[in-house]
Design a protein around this motif. Sequence first.
Motif, short mmCIF file in Angstrom:
data_model
loop_
_atom_site.label_atom_id
_atom_site.label_comp_id
_atom_site.label_asym_id
_atom_site.label_seq_id
_atom_site.Cartn_x
_atom_site.Cartn_y
_atom_site.Cartn_z
N ALA A 145 0.26 -1.12 0.10
CA ALA A 145 -0.26 0.18 0.25
C ALA A 145 0.99 1.61 -0.23
O ALA A 145 0.62 2.17 -0.82
CB ALA A 145 -0.47 0.09 1.19
N GLU A 146 1.75 1.54 0.81
CA GLU A 146 2.70 2.46 0.87
C GLU A 146 3.68 2.34 -0.41
O GLU A 146 3.44 3.09 -0.77
CB GLU A 146 3.38 2.18 1.86
CG GLU A 146 3.19 2.61 3.11
CD GLU A 146 2.48 4.42 3.71
OE1 GLU A 146 3.50 4.44 3.34
OE2 GLU A 146 1.42 3.67 4.02
N ALA A 147 4.16 1.03 -1.16
CA ALA A 147 4.27 2.10 -2.76
C ALA A 147 3.63 2.39 -3.39
O ALA A 147 4.17 2.90 -4.91
CB ALA A 147 5.18 0.21 -2.60
N VAL A 148 2.77 1.46 -3.52
CA VAL A 148 1.33 1.94 -4.70
C VAL A 148 0.90 3.86 -4.19
O VAL A 148 1.34 4.56 -5.20
CB VAL A 148 -0.21 0.99 -4.39
CG1 VAL A 148 -0.88 2.42 -4.91
CG2 VAL A 148 0.24 -0.45 -4.98
N ALA A 149 0.84 4.36 -2.86
CA ALA A 149 0.83 5.42 -2.76
C ALA A 149 1.67 6.48 -3.01
O ALA A 149 1.92 8.05 -3.41
CB ALA A 149 1.15 6.03 -0.92
N VAL A 150 3.23 6.08 -3.22
CA VAL A 150 4.38 6.96 -3.02
C VAL A 150 4.32 7.16 -4.45
O VAL A 150 4.84 7.99 -5.81
CB VAL A 150 5.90 6.05 -2.89
CG1 VAL A 150 6.61 6.63 -3.12
CG2 VAL A 150 5.73 5.81 -0.67
N GLY A 151 4.20 5.69 -5.52
CA GLY A 151 4.46 5.91 -6.62
C GLY A 151 2.92 6.66 -7.43
O GLY A 151 3.33 6.88 -8.43
N GLY A 152 2.46 6.77 -7.06
CA GLY A 152 0.45 7.89 -7.18
C GLY A 152 0.67 9.29 -6.68
O GLY A 152 0.09 9.91 -7.58
#
Length: 166
Positions: free
Chosen positions: A158-165
């Motif tokens: 979830a953190e990776a998706v949030a950072v990538g977004g």
Amino acid sequence: MRSAELTVRVDDVEPGAAFDTIKDFSRYPELSDVVRSVTVHEVSENEEQSDWEVYFRNGILTWTEADRFDRPGLLIEFSQVDGDFADFSGTWKVTPDGTGCLIGFAAEFDFGIPSLAGILDPVAERVLKETIARVVISLFDSASVVGDDALARAVEQAEAVAVGGR
């Protein structure tokens, strides 16, 4: 009644400081995209009421909870006084651990819809655990989920998706 529990280890933070950070519920919306808003109303030195709005599935869960703070015991107890759950209550507990501390969160909840419990409850448990873990990890520089590898992986993703977004 469904329950959700998790533990986060925080390195190099004194338990009292961690407690003070955790109890600042008004910061939670800036730390998680799932928490829409939290409005805190001080009742006394050791009690607050807080109004919560949290995104859940295709809607918003809302509730008001009574929050009781036991600073010497490093314990926060909360219970819904009004809202979308039929029942919602739990605790935050901070305990010393080496040069840091462990932050434990435990909650019990019931939506009061027995025919949908098999569908809603597991989703709510997962969302609650992931949201709390993400918030706590966001509050501290060195924090990690312990004792639940699946939750730790979900939070990392979830953190990776949030950072990538961003």
